[in-house]
Design a protein around this motif. Structure first.
Motif, PDB file in Angstrom:
ATOM      1  N   ASP A  98       0.805  -1.219   0.000  1.00 51.75           N
ATOM      2  CA  ASP A  98       0.000   0.000   0.000  1.00 51.75           C
ATOM      3  C   ASP A  98       0.838   1.269   0.000  1.00 51.75           C
ATOM      4  OD1 ASP A  98      -2.310  -1.526   0.066  1.00 51.75           O
ATOM      5  OD2 ASP A  98      -2.306  -1.619   2.261  1.00 51.75           O
ATOM      6  N   ALA A  99       2.153   1.148   0.093  1.00 56.50           N
ATOM      7  CA  ALA A  99       3.026   2.323   0.159  1.00 56.50           C
ATOM      8  C   ALA A  99       3.207   2.920  -1.233  1.00 56.50           C
ATOM      9  CB  ALA A  99       4.380   1.940   0.732  1.00 56.50           C
ATOM     10  N   ASN A 100       3.215   4.266  -1.295  1.00 59.80           N
ATOM     11  CA  ASN A 100       3.478   4.930  -2.567  1.00 59.80           C
ATOM     12  C   ASN A 100       4.917   5.418  -2.609  1.00 59.80           C
ATOM     13  OD1 ASN A 100       3.559   7.348  -1.108  1.00 59.80           O
ATOM     14  ND2 ASN A 100       1.412   7.789  -1.526  1.00 59.80           N
ATOM     15  N   LYS A 101       5.323   6.002  -3.732  1.00 58.86           N
ATOM     16  CA  LYS A 101       6.716   6.393  -3.923  1.00 58.86           C
ATOM     17  C   LYS A 101       7.165   7.457  -2.933  1.00 58.86           C
ATOM     18  CE  LYS A 101       6.844   5.298  -8.819  1.00 58.86           C
ATOM     19  NZ  LYS A 101       7.199   5.766 -10.149  1.00 58.86           N
ATOM     20  N   ILE A 102       6.292   8.379  -2.587  1.00 60.00           N
ATOM     21  CA  ILE A 102       6.642   9.447  -1.650  1.00 60.00           C
ATOM     22  C   ILE A 102       6.900   8.874  -0.264  1.00 60.00           C
ATOM     23  CG2 ILE A 102       5.795  11.549  -0.554  1.00 60.00           C
ATOM     24  CD1 ILE A 102       4.147  11.978  -3.170  1.00 60.00           C
ATOM     25  N   GLU A 103       6.034   7.964   0.185  1.00 61.98           N
ATOM     26  CA  GLU A 103       6.230   7.334   1.501  1.00 61.98           C
ATOM     27  C   GLU A 103       7.500   6.492   1.536  1.00 61.98           C
ATOM     28  OE1 GLU A 103       1.544   6.836   2.812  1.00 61.98           O
ATOM     29  OE2 GLU A 103       2.560   5.200   1.769  1.00 61.98           O
ATOM     30  N   ILE A 104       7.796   5.794   0.446  1.00 62.84           N
ATOM     31  CA  ILE A 104       9.010   4.973   0.378  1.00 62.84           C
ATOM     32  C   ILE A 104      10.244   5.861   0.455  1.00 62.84           C
ATOM     33  CG2 ILE A 104      10.344   3.420  -1.090  1.00 62.84           C
ATOM     34  CD1 ILE A 104       7.612   2.400  -2.177  1.00 62.84           C
ATOM     35  N   LYS A 105      10.234   6.963  -0.273  1.00 63.38           N
ATOM     36  CA  LYS A 105      11.368   7.888  -0.264  1.00 63.38           C
ATOM     37  C   LYS A 105      11.596   8.456   1.132  1.00 63.38           C
ATOM     38  CE  LYS A 105      13.106  12.144  -2.291  1.00 63.38           C
ATOM     39  NZ  LYS A 105      12.906  13.200  -3.266  1.00 63.38           N
ATOM     40  N   GLN A 106      10.531   8.901   1.800  1.00 63.68           N
ATOM     41  CA  GLN A 106      10.667   9.463   3.145  1.00 63.68           C
ATOM     42  C   GLN A 106      11.171   8.415   4.132  1.00 63.68           C
ATOM     43  OE1 GLN A 106       6.733  10.942   3.843  1.00 63.68           O
ATOM     44  NE2 GLN A 106       7.090  12.849   2.720  1.00 63.68           N
ATOM     45  N   ALA A 107      10.687   7.182   4.020  1.00 61.03           N
ATOM     46  CA  ALA A 107      11.102   6.123   4.933  1.00 61.03           C
ATOM     47  C   ALA A 107      12.576   5.785   4.758  1.00 61.03           C
ATOM     48  CB  ALA A 107      10.248   4.876   4.714  1.00 61.03           C
ATOM     49  N   VAL A 108      13.042   5.664   3.519  1.00 61.22           N
ATOM     50  CA  VAL A 108      14.441   5.318   3.258  1.00 61.22           C
ATOM     51  C   VAL A 108      15.357   6.446   3.722  1.00 61.22           C
ATOM     52  CG1 VAL A 108      16.116   4.893   1.417  1.00 61.22           C
ATOM     53  CG2 VAL A 108      13.932   3.710   1.396  1.00 61.22           C
ATOM     54  N   GLU A 109      14.980   7.694   3.443  1.00 59.28           N
ATOM     55  CA  GLU A 109      15.817   8.816   3.850  1.00 59.28           C
ATOM     56  C   GLU A 109      15.936   8.925   5.363  1.00 59.28           C
ATOM     57  OE1 GLU A 109      14.136  12.183   1.812  1.00 59.28           O
ATOM     58  OE2 GLU A 109      15.477  11.915   0.092  1.00 59.28           O
ATOM     59  N   SER A 110      14.857   8.662   6.086  1.00 57.44           N
ATOM     60  CA  SER A 110      14.914   8.789   7.546  1.00 57.44           C
ATOM     61  C   SER A 110      15.559   7.568   8.211  1.00 57.44           C
ATOM     62  CB  SER A 110      13.522   9.022   8.118  1.00 57.44           C
ATOM     63  OG  SER A 110      12.713   7.910   7.875  1.00 57.44           O
ATOM     64  N   MET A 111      15.371   6.372   7.646  1.00 62.17           N
ATOM     65  CA  MET A 111      15.927   5.171   8.259  1.00 62.17           C
ATOM     66  C   MET A 111      17.426   5.035   8.013  1.00 62.17           C
ATOM     67  SD  MET A 111      12.949   2.387   7.468  1.00 62.17           S
ATOM     68  CE  MET A 111      13.875   1.004   8.056  1.00 62.17           C
ATOM     69  N   PHE A 112      17.876   5.298   6.788  1.00 58.86           N
ATOM     70  CA  PHE A 112      19.263   5.045   6.415  1.00 58.86           C
ATOM     71  C   PHE A 112      20.111   6.311   6.323  1.00 58.86           C
ATOM     72  CE2 PHE A 112      16.838   1.539   4.317  1.00 58.86           C
ATOM     73  CZ  PHE A 112      17.278   0.532   5.165  1.00 58.86           C
ATOM     74  N   LYS A 113      19.506   7.486   6.528  1.00 59.12           N
ATOM     75  CA  LYS A 113      20.224   8.767   6.500  1.00 59.12           C
ATOM     76  C   LYS A 113      20.969   8.971   5.177  1.00 59.12           C
ATOM     77  CE  LYS A 113      19.233   9.595  10.877  1.00 59.12           C
ATOM     78  NZ  LYS A 113      17.954   8.985  11.054  1.00 59.12           N
ATOM     79  N   VAL A 114      20.249   8.815   4.062  1.00 60.50           N
ATOM     80  CA  VAL A 114      20.802   9.016   2.729  1.00 60.50           C
ATOM     81  C   VAL A 114      19.863   9.930   1.941  1.00 60.50           C
ATOM     82  CG1 VAL A 114      22.036   6.823   2.589  1.00 60.50           C
ATOM     83  CG2 VAL A 114      19.664   6.932   1.867  1.00 60.50           C
ATOM     84  N   SER A 115      20.339  10.442   0.818  1.00 58.27           N
ATOM     85  CA  SER A 115      19.515  11.251  -0.084  1.00 58.27           C
ATOM     86  C   SER A 115      19.067  10.382  -1.252  1.00 58.27           C
ATOM     87  CB  SER A 115      20.298  12.440  -0.610  1.00 58.27           C
ATOM     88  OG  SER A 115      20.635  13.296   0.448  1.00 58.27           O
ATOM     89  N   VAL A 116      17.770  10.358  -1.504  1.00 58.84           N
ATOM     90  CA  VAL A 116      17.191   9.530  -2.562  1.00 58.84           C
ATOM     91  C   VAL A 116      16.957  10.392  -3.795  1.00 58.84           C
ATOM     92  CG1 VAL A 116      15.202   8.139  -3.223  1.00 58.84           C
ATOM     93  CG2 VAL A 116      16.121   7.968  -0.909  1.00 58.84           C
TER      94      VAL A 116
END
Length: 94
Positions: free
Chosen positions: A33-51
């Motif tokens: 159910d996750a969209n691209k915006i939610e995936i981007k925010q989750a990866v950036e906050s969890m792994f401390k990287v720029s997507v």
């Protein structure tokens, strides 16, 4: 949706390992159910990287047979995440 429920696990295969090395891309299994915006925010906050970009694929579950009965595996979603140059995510840190 909470950020820790968006990303399920890394999807590690030979093909995704080559993409990590050459194109600075990681591959994750994410919530359907996750969209691209939610995936981007989750990866950036969890792994401390720029997507840079997020591409998603809905993968259909295979039909499997056991004896005379048939069953179906679950459908799932895969995300290809391109990171900014010079940034990496190491899933198997020791």
């Amino acid at each position: 949706m909470k950020i820790y429920s968006v990303v399920k696990r890394p999807h590690v295969t030979e093909k995704t390992s080559m993409g990590t090395a050459s194109a600075n891309t990681i591959t994750l299994v994410v919530d359907r159910d996750a969209n691209k915006i939610e995936i981007k925010q989750a990866v950036e906050s969890m792994f401390k990287v720029s997507v840079t970009s997020v591409r998603t694929v809905n993968v259909a579950g295979k039909v499997k047979r056991v004896g005379r009965s048939y069953g179906k595996r679950q459908n799932w979603k895969k995300a290809y995440i391109t990171l900014k140059d010079g940034q990496t995510v190491d899933f198997f840190e020791v």
